[in-house]
Structures are given as structure tokens and as C-alpha cells.
Design an enzyme around this catalytic site. Structure first.
Site, PDB file in Angstrom:
ATOM      1  N   HIS A   1      22.496  33.651 -52.713  1.00 48.94           N
ATOM      2  CA  HIS A   1      22.131  32.252 -52.967  1.00 48.94           C
ATOM      3  C   HIS A   1      22.677  31.758 -54.300  1.00 48.94           C
ATOM      4  CE1 HIS A   1      19.500  32.892 -49.616  1.00 48.94           C
ATOM      5  NE2 HIS A   1      18.740  33.734 -50.272  1.00 48.94           N
TER       6      HIS A   1
ATOM      7  N   HIS B   1      18.775  31.486 -45.157  1.00 51.26           N
ATOM      8  CA  HIS B   1      19.269  32.775 -44.657  1.00 51.26           C
ATOM      9  C   HIS B   1      19.822  32.612 -43.249  1.00 51.26           C
ATOM     10  CE1 HIS B   1      15.838  33.496 -47.373  1.00 51.26           C
ATOM     11  NE2 HIS B   1      16.672  34.341 -47.926  1.00 51.26           N
TER      12      HIS B   1
END
Lengths: 206, 333
Positions: free
Chosen positions: B56, B219
């Protein structure tokens, strides 16, 4: 059952997980994030190495080592759940366990999983295999079955519990984001719990 | 799979070495995979740590520095870090005023941070407060799921609570500021393509060329629905309206509007989206008080974007404007 027997149980569990690693990962790819087999295998490989490097001298020390190692090595949700189970088992274990003592230890582990994950029966989690296994173990011992037979009943109940997760819609963990789409697959955590109970039935009791 | 990697197994470690080399003002604990502010622990200041699965970036390691996080723990790609990492981070930043754990609401992250807090309490007695971020309105049935996911608001929480800590405010107040940001922020994301996790080697989900996933998680978790690709003004509507119907944004001091890139979307498209978002907000009578545009909480190589709106007040705007000096966010210094 003593420390040596219980160590054999954990080693057998590690072996079964290694053997079923790809299957666990495939199940987790269907409804989770696809790492249950890899993560559990990494954790249990570390557990086996830790037990070999420094063999524990009591069931309590054994379970504590297993729990701490899984917490440190597994990650995700299974690390804290299995880790908490074994730490609670460590707190409940006497130096030598008979069938009833093992059942008490296992129930403490279940309580730990429930406390950590806050899952209810039917949420499509490892609780759906571990709960029925612990109940079956208690029931078999209460009806006078020997330890070996009672552990087999527990392993069978875990397997049935795992099968029963197939139609369920997940309410916990990453699978819950799928909603209805999580139905039709067994829960990976319930599947690894089934391996844990199969390992108990094949290594413990005589 | 085409990626700039040597081996998926060494990806995290190799990237941490790059961070250490590029940002000598940070300390990197390679064993525990923790990125720490170089002058930590800062005596008398509340320490802020966060962490989560890798993939991320710049979240969280890129936000370590004065005015934001004191440390960040890097897990495997899309997998929560383990408690040992959070314990090490907590120890490294404990300046005597307690430590705030900023946790995105994912089952694994929440449980690992919980265990870490228990271990810290048993070992050292450092005061730890955890704040869980759950701003993703895409998750509708939060009673029957793991709850709303922590996404874009995490960046705003780290900035704003970081500024509160830098002012020397006590742990309870810094935690309250963090909770306030989470309470008044909502996000919604969209994917044009899947991401590819290096260890898996293939896309996480299949998304045809003419389709996009509305309500995507960071995700690659499934969104609310899959629809045909649409012009940007329609996409902005799909992202902004569920946010506005979830929280009343009128009557405040406007919003901090954050258009985030998912990793593979160019900045020119994000600015175009920002324009669409501000026009929609204007139509709804909501002024934009501050803005943030760029890839700040990404999902590897996913194309797409997310919109986060934080209902602002004087306090939040003042803390937002405070100086910050981190690899990914730097101003006023």
C-alpha cells in the site's frame, strides 16, 4: 499423555499441514486471501525447529512455545487465533494429561479462539470445527469411551463441522466481504482444525 | 507478471533497504521490519505507530517522520505484521507519554495489534491506546461482516493525529483526535484493473477490459458491483454519492477532499477526477477546504482511485495545516 506424546501430536499436525499446504491455500484463494496454507506451514515449520532446538520439559512449556512461535511467525488472522489457543492450553495443562485433562485443555483453547476472534458457531470459522470436536470429546469420555476412541470421535466431529461450513455465508474475516458468494466452499480455518484433530486421534491415547 | 523484483521472497527486505538508503533521516530495523523516525523516541511526546500488510506504499512507512508517524511495521504483501514487530515499534518510540496504535479494520491487523498491546502491557507497562480505522462505505452489511474496512481515512488520521502529538498533547487527546477523524471521514474506491501479488504471480481477480469494480477494497476485496466502464464524471458520482448518503457533510467548515490513486493510475487522471469530485460537492453545497491528490494508499499495481471526504472543523484544519516532514508528505518545513 506426557510432553513427549504431545510433542508427537504437534509434529504430526505440522506434517499434515505441510502435506495439505496447497489444498489449504486453494480453499483460502476461493474465499479469503489465499495464504492460509503457506502461513500455517511457515509457522509450524518454525514450531518444529523450536521444539527440536530446545525440547520443552512440560506440556505447559510445550504449548507455550507452540503458541508464541505461531504468533510470531504466522501473521494474518490464523497466527493470533492458533497462538491464543495454545497459550490458553498452556495455562490449563497439568504435567501429565489423561483423556479428561486433555479435553479440559482443548476446551481452554477453544475459549481462547472465541475470545480472540469473537466468532459465534455458524460464522464459518475454525470455531465450527473446534467447537463440535471439543463437545464430542467430552461426550465420548462421559459415556465411558477410552481416550483413543474419544479422540477419534472428536476428529470425526471436526470433519463433520468442517463439511457443515460449506453452505454457510461467512460472517467473520476477509471471506465475510464476499457475502453470499462465500457459500459453497469449506472454511480454510475449519479445515486446518480438522487436521489438528486428526493428528490428535492418530498420535494420542492408547 | 512483469515486475521490478529480484525474488518475491525478498521483496519486502529489498524495498526496506531502498527506503533506508533513500531516507537516511529514518532508522530501519531490518530484523523486525520496522521503519522508525530517526530521532525516536521523542521525550514527552506521544508515539504514533501503525502498520499493515505491504503493498500500500507510501502507507505506512512513507509517513514516518516529524508531524506524522513515529514508526511503521511492514508485513508481508497484504498480510498483517506480527505482534513482535508492533512490540519492537512501540518500544522504539516510547518517549514516556504513551503510544497510539493506528489500526486499519481488518481481522488480522486488529488481532495482531491486540496481542501486541497485551504483550507490551505485560512486559513494560507502556500505556498503549489503539484506534481502529473503518471508513469504507462500500461494506454495507457491517453487522454480518468483519465491518467496514480501513482505507483512505488512515492517511488523514496519521497526518492529523501526528500533528496533535507533535503539539505535546496527552495520549487520551491524541486518540480522541484520531477517532474524530475516523468518525467524520468516509471513503469509496473503484478498480479499473486487478492488482497482482508478486508471490501469486497472477491477477488477484479477473476484470474484463470493458468492466470496472465499484467499491473495491485495497487488497482487491470485491466491491458492491461490477459495471461497464464509464466516463469520469459518472465514476465520480458512483464514488461520491454513497459517501454523501452515509454522512451529513453540510453545516461544517467544508471538507478535506482526498482523491487517491490505487497504484497504476496516472496523476493526470487523478486531477481530472478531483475536478469532477469538487463539482459534485459544489452542487451539493459542500465547500472544499483542503485537498490531497495522489497515490497515498495504494493496492500494488491496481488501476483506479478512491475518494475520501473528511468533514472538517477549525481544529482538524489547523492540525491538517501543521508542518510535516516525511518521505511521502512534506510541507511547512
Amino acid at each position: 499423555m506426557d510432553t513427549k506424546d504431545l510433542t508427537a501430536w504437534i509434529r504430526e499436525f505440522a506434517g499434515l499441514v505441510a502435506q495439505h499446504k496447497d489444498e489449504l491455500t486453494a480453499l483460502d484463494s476461493a474465499i479469503g486471501d489465499g495464504d492460509h496454507g503457506v502461513n500455517m506451514d511457515r509457522g509450524l515449520t518454525a514450531v518444529v525447529a523450536a521444539l527440536e532446538a530446545e525440547p520443552p520439559d512440560s506440556p505447559s512449556a510445550l504449548f507455550k512455545k507452540v503458541g508464541m512461535t505461531l504468533i510470531s511467525k504466522v501473521g494474518g488472522a490464523s497466527g493470533p487465533l492458533y497462538g491464543t489457543a495454545f497459550l490458553r492450553m498452556a495455562a490449563a495443562a497439568d504435567s501429565v494429561l489423561d483423556g479428561a485433562g486433555f479435553a479440559k485443555v482443548l476446551r481452554s483453547g477453544l475459549d481462547g479462539v472465541v475470545a480472540r476472534g469473537k466468532a459465534q458457531p455458524g460464522d464459518k470459522t475454525m470455531v465450527d470445527a473446534l467447537g463440535p470436536a471439543v463437545d464430542a470429546l467430552d461426550a465420548a469420555l462421559a459415556s465411558g469411551a477410552g481416550t483413543k476412541a474419544a479422540l477419534q470421535a472428536a476428529a470425526d466431529a471436526a470433519e463433520q463441522g468442517r463439511e457443515a461450513t460449506i453452505p454457510l455465508v461467512a460472517r467473520k474475516g476477509r471471506a465475510s466481504y464476499l457475502g453470499e458468494r462465500s457459500a459453497g466452499h469449506p472454511d480454510p480455518g475449519a479445515t486446518s482444525v480438522t487436521l489438528l484433530m486428526q493428528a490428535a486421534a492418530s498420535t494420542l491415547g492408547s | 507478471m512483469k515486475k521490478l523484483i529480484n525474488d518475491p521472497a525478498t521483496l519486502i527486505q529489498d524495498a526496506l533497504h531502498g527506503i533506508a538508503a533513500a531516507h537516511p533521516q529514518l532508522r530501519v530495523d531490518f530484523e523486525n521490519r520496522v521503519i522508525v523516525r530517526g530521532d525516536a523516541p521523542v521525550r514527552g511526546k506521544v508515539g504514533l505507530i501503525s502498520g499493515g500488510g505491504s503493498g500500500h506504499e507510501p502507507l505506512h512507512g512513507g509517513f514516518v517522520g516529524p508531524g506524522m508517524l513515529d514508526a511503521a511495521c511492514a508485513g508481508e504483501v497484504f498480510t498483517s505484521p506480527v505482534p513482535d514487530q508492533m512490540v519492537a515499534a512501540t518500544q522504539a518510540v516510547d518517549g514516556g507519554a504513551g503510544v497510539l496504535h493506528i489500526v486499519k479494520n481488518y481481522t488480522g491487523d486488529v488481532m495482531n495489534f491486540e496481542l501486541a498491546a497485551e504483550m507490551v502491557a505485560a512486559d513494560q507497562g507502556t500505556e498503549v491506546v489503539a484506534v481502529v480505522i473503518d471508513d469504507d462505505v462500500a461494506v454495507q452489511d457491517s453487522l454480518y461482516t468483519a465491518g467496514r474496512r480501513g482505507v483512505g481515512a488512515t492517511v488523514l488520521v496519521e497526518k492529523i493525529a501526528g500533528a496533535a502529538a507533535e503539539e505535546g498533547r496527552p495520549l487520551a487527546e491524541v486518540a480522541e483526535v484520531a477517532r474524530k477523524v475516523n468518525t467524520y471521514a468516509r471513503s469509496m474506491g473503484l478498480a479499473l484493473t486487478s492488482c497482482t501479488v508478486p508471490a501469486a504471480g497472477r491477477p488477484t481477480f479477473e476484470l474484463p477490459d470493458d468492466q470496472m469494480e465499484v467499491g473495491i477494497g485495497i487488497h482487491g476485496e470485491p466491491g458492491r458491483r461490477r459495471v461497464p466502464v464509464a466516463p469520469a464524471n459518472e465514476i465520480a458520482e458512483m464514488l461520491v454519492s454513497p459517501i454523501l448518503s452515509d454522512l451529513d457533510y453540510t453545516g461544517g467548515d467544508g471538507v478535506i477532499a482526498f482523491v487517491n490513486g490505487m497504484g497504476a493510475t496516472p496523476l493526470i487522471e487523478l486531477y481530472l477526477m478531483f475536478n469532477e469530485v469538487t463539482q459534485l460537492l459544489a452542487k451539493n453545497g459542500i465547500p472544499v477546504a483542503r485537498s490531497l491528490v495522489g497515490p497515498y494508499i495504494t493496492s500494488l499495481d491496481m488501476a483506479g482511485c478512491s475518494v475520501t471526504l473528511l468533514k472538517a472543523d477549525d481544529e482538524l484544519l489547523r492540525l491538517w495545516d501543521a508542518p510535516v516532514n516525511t518521505p511521502a508528505l512534506r510541507r511547512g518545513v
